[in-house]
Design an enzyme around this catalytic site. Structure first.
Site, PDB file in Angstrom:
ATOM      1  N   ILE A 156       0.841  -1.205   0.000  1.00 28.49           N
ATOM      2  CA  ILE A 156       0.000   0.000   0.000  1.00 28.49           C
ATOM      3  C   ILE A 156       0.876   1.256   0.000  1.00 28.49           C
ATOM      4  CG2 ILE A 156      -1.751   1.289   1.305  1.00 28.49           C
ATOM      5  CD1 ILE A 156      -2.744  -1.485   2.340  1.00 28.49           C
ATOM      6  N   ASP A 175      11.139   2.806   6.517  1.00 28.35           N
ATOM      7  CA  ASP A 175      10.699   1.410   6.628  1.00 28.35           C
ATOM      8  C   ASP A 175      11.857   0.628   7.226  1.00 28.35           C
ATOM      9  OD1 ASP A 175       9.817  -1.324   6.135  1.00 28.35           O
ATOM     10  OD2 ASP A 175       8.482  -0.530   4.594  1.00 28.35           O
ATOM     11  N   PRO A 206       2.369  -2.187   9.530  1.00 27.92           N
ATOM     12  CA  PRO A 206       1.426  -2.995  10.315  1.00 27.92           C
ATOM     13  C   PRO A 206       1.449  -2.595  11.789  1.00 27.92           C
ATOM     14  CG  PRO A 206       3.425  -4.242   9.870  1.00 27.92           C
ATOM     15  CD  PRO A 206       3.585  -2.944   9.155  1.00 27.92           C
ATOM     16  N   SER A 233      -3.927   2.568   8.283  1.00 34.34           N
ATOM     17  CA  SER A 233      -3.384   1.235   8.593  1.00 34.34           C
ATOM     18  C   SER A 233      -4.084   0.578   9.783  1.00 34.34           C
ATOM     19  CB  SER A 233      -1.885   1.314   8.823  1.00 34.34           C
ATOM     20  OG  SER A 233      -1.250   1.318   7.573  1.00 34.34           O
ATOM     21  N   ARG A 234      -3.706   0.958  10.976  1.00 31.30           N
ATOM     22  CA  ARG A 234      -4.377   0.446  12.174  1.00 31.30           C
ATOM     23  C   ARG A 234      -4.396   1.569  13.204  1.00 31.30           C
ATOM     24  NH1 ARG A 234      -6.178  -2.786   9.387  1.00 31.30           N
ATOM     25  NH2 ARG A 234      -6.099  -5.067   9.496  1.00 31.30           N
ATOM     26  N   ASP A 258      -8.791   6.702   8.680  1.00 31.27           N
ATOM     27  CA  ASP A 258      -9.730   5.650   8.299  1.00 31.27           C
ATOM     28  C   ASP A 258      -9.808   4.617   9.422  1.00 31.27           C
ATOM     29  OD1 ASP A 258     -11.507   4.400   6.434  1.00 31.27           O
ATOM     30  OD2 ASP A 258      -9.968   2.892   6.035  1.00 31.27           O
ATOM     31  N   GLU A 263     -12.222   2.136  17.308  1.00 28.53           N
ATOM     32  CA  GLU A 263     -13.161   1.775  16.232  1.00 28.53           C
ATOM     33  C   GLU A 263     -13.932   0.474  16.456  1.00 28.53           C
ATOM     34  OE1 GLU A 263     -10.384   1.554  12.886  1.00 28.53           O
ATOM     35  OE2 GLU A 263     -10.795  -0.583  12.794  1.00 28.53           O
ATOM     36  N   HIS A 295     -13.061   2.697   8.454  1.00 29.36           N
ATOM     37  CA  HIS A 295     -12.329   1.530   7.945  1.00 29.36           C
ATOM     38  C   HIS A 295     -12.852   1.085   6.574  1.00 29.36           C
ATOM     39  CE1 HIS A 295      -9.452  -1.572   9.750  1.00 29.36           C
ATOM     40  NE2 HIS A 295      -9.423  -1.698   8.435  1.00 29.36           N
TER      41      HIS A 295
HETATM   42  P1  NAD Z   1       2.856  -4.784   3.667  1.00 29.17           P
HETATM   43  O1  NAD Z   1       3.207  -5.923   4.558  1.00 29.17           O
HETATM   44  O2  NAD Z   1       2.944  -4.977   2.193  1.00 29.17           O
HETATM   45  O3  NAD Z   1       3.735  -3.506   4.038  1.00 29.17           O
HETATM   46  C1  NAD Z   1       3.954  -3.115   5.360  1.00 29.17           C
HETATM   47  C2  NAD Z   1       5.305  -2.429   5.371  1.00 29.17           C
HETATM   48  O4  NAD Z   1       5.519  -1.931   6.699  1.00 29.17           O
HETATM   49  C3  NAD Z   1       6.476  -3.377   5.054  1.00 29.17           C
HETATM   50  O5  NAD Z   1       7.289  -2.805   4.044  1.00 29.17           O
HETATM   51  C4  NAD Z   1       7.213  -3.482   6.366  1.00 29.17           C
HETATM   52  O6  NAD Z   1       8.633  -3.650   6.223  1.00 29.17           O
HETATM   53  C5  NAD Z   1       6.888  -2.136   6.988  1.00 29.17           C
HETATM   54  N1  NAD Z   1       7.151  -2.094   8.422  1.00 29.17           N
HETATM   55  C6  NAD Z   1       7.125  -3.117   9.320  1.00 29.17           C
HETATM   56  N2  NAD Z   1       7.485  -2.651  10.526  1.00 29.17           N
HETATM   57  C7  NAD Z   1       7.749  -1.337  10.390  1.00 29.17           C
HETATM   58  C8  NAD Z   1       8.173  -0.320  11.289  1.00 29.17           C
HETATM   59  N3  NAD Z   1       8.423  -0.579  12.574  1.00 29.17           N
HETATM   60  N4  NAD Z   1       8.335   0.928  10.785  1.00 29.17           N
HETATM   61  C9  NAD Z   1       8.108   1.197   9.490  1.00 29.17           C
HETATM   62  N5  NAD Z   1       7.708   0.275   8.592  1.00 29.17           N
HETATM   63  C10 NAD Z   1       7.539  -0.978   9.040  1.00 29.17           C
HETATM   64  O7  NAD Z   1       1.383  -4.358   4.104  1.00 29.17           O
HETATM   65  P2  NAD Z   1       0.321  -3.523   3.253  1.00 29.17           P
HETATM   66  O8  NAD Z   1      -0.513  -4.451   2.444  1.00 29.17           O
HETATM   67  O9  NAD Z   1       1.004  -2.383   2.586  1.00 29.17           O
HETATM   68  O10 NAD Z   1      -0.612  -2.983   4.424  1.00 29.17           O
HETATM   69  C11 NAD Z   1      -0.185  -2.024   5.364  1.00 29.17           C
HETATM   70  C12 NAD Z   1      -1.205  -1.948   6.472  1.00 29.17           C
HETATM   71  O11 NAD Z   1      -2.435  -1.401   5.955  1.00 29.17           O
HETATM   72  C13 NAD Z   1      -1.652  -3.335   7.006  1.00 29.17           C
HETATM   73  O12 NAD Z   1      -0.823  -3.748   8.037  1.00 29.17           O
HETATM   74  C14 NAD Z   1      -3.047  -3.120   7.481  1.00 29.17           C
HETATM   75  O13 NAD Z   1      -3.004  -2.865   8.874  1.00 29.17           O
HETATM   76  C15 NAD Z   1      -3.503  -1.843   6.768  1.00 29.17           C
HETATM   77  N6  NAD Z   1      -4.695  -2.054   5.915  1.00 29.17           N
HETATM   78  C16 NAD Z   1      -5.767  -1.227   6.084  1.00 29.17           C
HETATM   79  C17 NAD Z   1      -6.902  -1.373   5.273  1.00 29.17           C
HETATM   80  C18 NAD Z   1      -8.099  -0.467   5.398  1.00 29.17           C
HETATM   81  O14 NAD Z   1      -9.193  -0.851   4.961  1.00 29.17           O
HETATM   82  N7  NAD Z   1      -7.948   0.719   5.941  1.00 29.17           N
HETATM   83  C19 NAD Z   1      -6.922  -2.380   4.318  1.00 29.17           C
HETATM   84  C20 NAD Z   1      -5.786  -3.187   4.157  1.00 29.17           C
HETATM   85  C21 NAD Z   1      -4.677  -3.027   4.967  1.00 29.17           C
END
Ligand code: NAD
Length: 328
Positions: A156, A175, A206, A233-234, A258, A263, A295
């Protein structure tokens, strides 16, 4: 194969039922209850359960699922911070997720929130509806030429980087693992530098122990004044109480969320006729520069279709004892 689908909404049926034609041996029963330690007993007689972001899949829930004969927990989302994976592994329950369904969907909502809070679109919409054509309190800033700081450049975050580049922004990122494919236009910096120099900060990492409350008052104090903060994200990546303190310090041009800590209980429910007691969300919503959505980052046609396809394939794989990259 029998699947019990918890916390089902109409849109879930609309995306899953058409996919069943490709899985003739699968039968889905949809129920509205959220999966938690009380509702887990309902899964007796099912091979697997399907759950979403706000289910409570802790040790007690998993023990009860095991007793009920459930062999797999299928998350119809990417995040799995609400699943006690250690206990699941100990009990021999497969946990599979949908790691990538439509990362563009979430990144596009993140950009929509950034633009909406910058240009106060939620206010502008209501003003014009009430015959108020003044521009009072609507002034924003140009995105072009500003610095976007993207925290987490996975699937994302990478799209968010691309979108920011498209807007003519300088893109920096933090990252723990750098994404080589972005390096022709993204500069990786420390989290501290990102906080200090970004005009837009968007969170895409995450929720894990090391990221819990990563945006706290210390982090907020490091940020530039008039920064835009977006979280898709969360919720618990941001300490809500500290965010409120930061908003009161006039730190933010806008905050687009979001996801937010409180939530659970709100997400996808109509609580419009309830009087909220002690709600920090209500306090957040009282600020003119905050916009909250519920969300909905994943909620596009393409994303829902992809979630249904992958979840049903995950069911087939799990019950065949097949380990895949979707295991957690
Ligand atoms: P992904 O696993 O592809 O990417 C997450 C990135 O975060 C990775 O590159 C990882 O190295 C990095 N990361 C891990 N620990 C870290 C830290 N301490 N500091 C900085 N970066 C760090 O995941 P994604 O598919 O891109 O999703 C990201 C987040 O989006 C998910 O974890 C989920 O919580 C959230 N999400 C939200 C929705 C929504 O509807 N709002 C939908 C899908 C996902």
């Amino acid at each position: 194969m029998k699947l019990l689908f918890y916390a089902a909404k109409t849109y879930d049926r609309k995306s899953f039922d058409p996919e069943l034609k490709n899985y003739p041996d699968t039968k889905i029963d949809y129920i509205e209850h959220e999966l938690d330690s009380r509702s887990a007993v309902l899964a007796k007689g099912y091979d697997a359960v399907c759950a979403f972001v706000n289910a409570d899949i802790g040790p007690e829930t998993l023990e009860k699922l095991k007793e009920a004969g459930v062999r797999a927990v299928l998350m119809r989302c990417a995040g799995y911070n609400n699943v006690d994976t250690e206990t699941a592994h100990k009990l021999g329950i497969y946990v599979k997720r949908v790691p990538a369904y439509s990362p563009e969907a979430v990144a596009e909502l993140a950009m929509a929130l950034a633009l909406a809070v910058n240009r106060r679109l939620y206010k502008a919409y209501n003003k014009v509806r009430e015959n108020d054509y003044s521009l009072k309190n609507l002034r924003g800033v140009n995105m072009r030429g500003k610095t976007a700081g993207i925290v987490g450049t996975g699937k994302i975050g990478a799209y968010m980087c691309e979108q920011c580049r498209g807007f003519g922004m300088k893109v920096i990122a933090y990252d723990v693992y750098e994404n080589e494919s972005l390096k022709d236009f993204v500069t990786y910096v420390s989290l501290d530098e990102l906080l200090r120099t970004s005009d837009l900060i968007s969170l895409h990492c995450p929720l894990i122990e090391s990221t819990y409350h990563m945006i706290n008052i210390d982090a907020i104090k490091k940020m530039k004044d008039d920064v835009i903060l977006v979280n898709t994200s969360r919720g618990a990546l941001i300490s809500t109480n500290d965010l409120i303190e930061g908003i009161r310090m006039n730190k933010f041009l806008g905050v687009g969320l979001d996801v937010y800590e409180e939530e659970t209980g709100n997400v996808y429910e109509d609580r419009s006729d309830e009087i909220m007691q002690h709600s920090v969300t209500s306090r957040l919503l009282s600020f003119p520069n905050v916009m909250i959505t519920s969300h909905q980052g994943f909620y596009t046609k393409e994303a829902l279709e992809a979630i249904a396809q992958t979840t049903l394939q995950n069911l087939t794989d799990a019950l065949a004892g097949k380990q895949t990259e979707n295991d957690v």
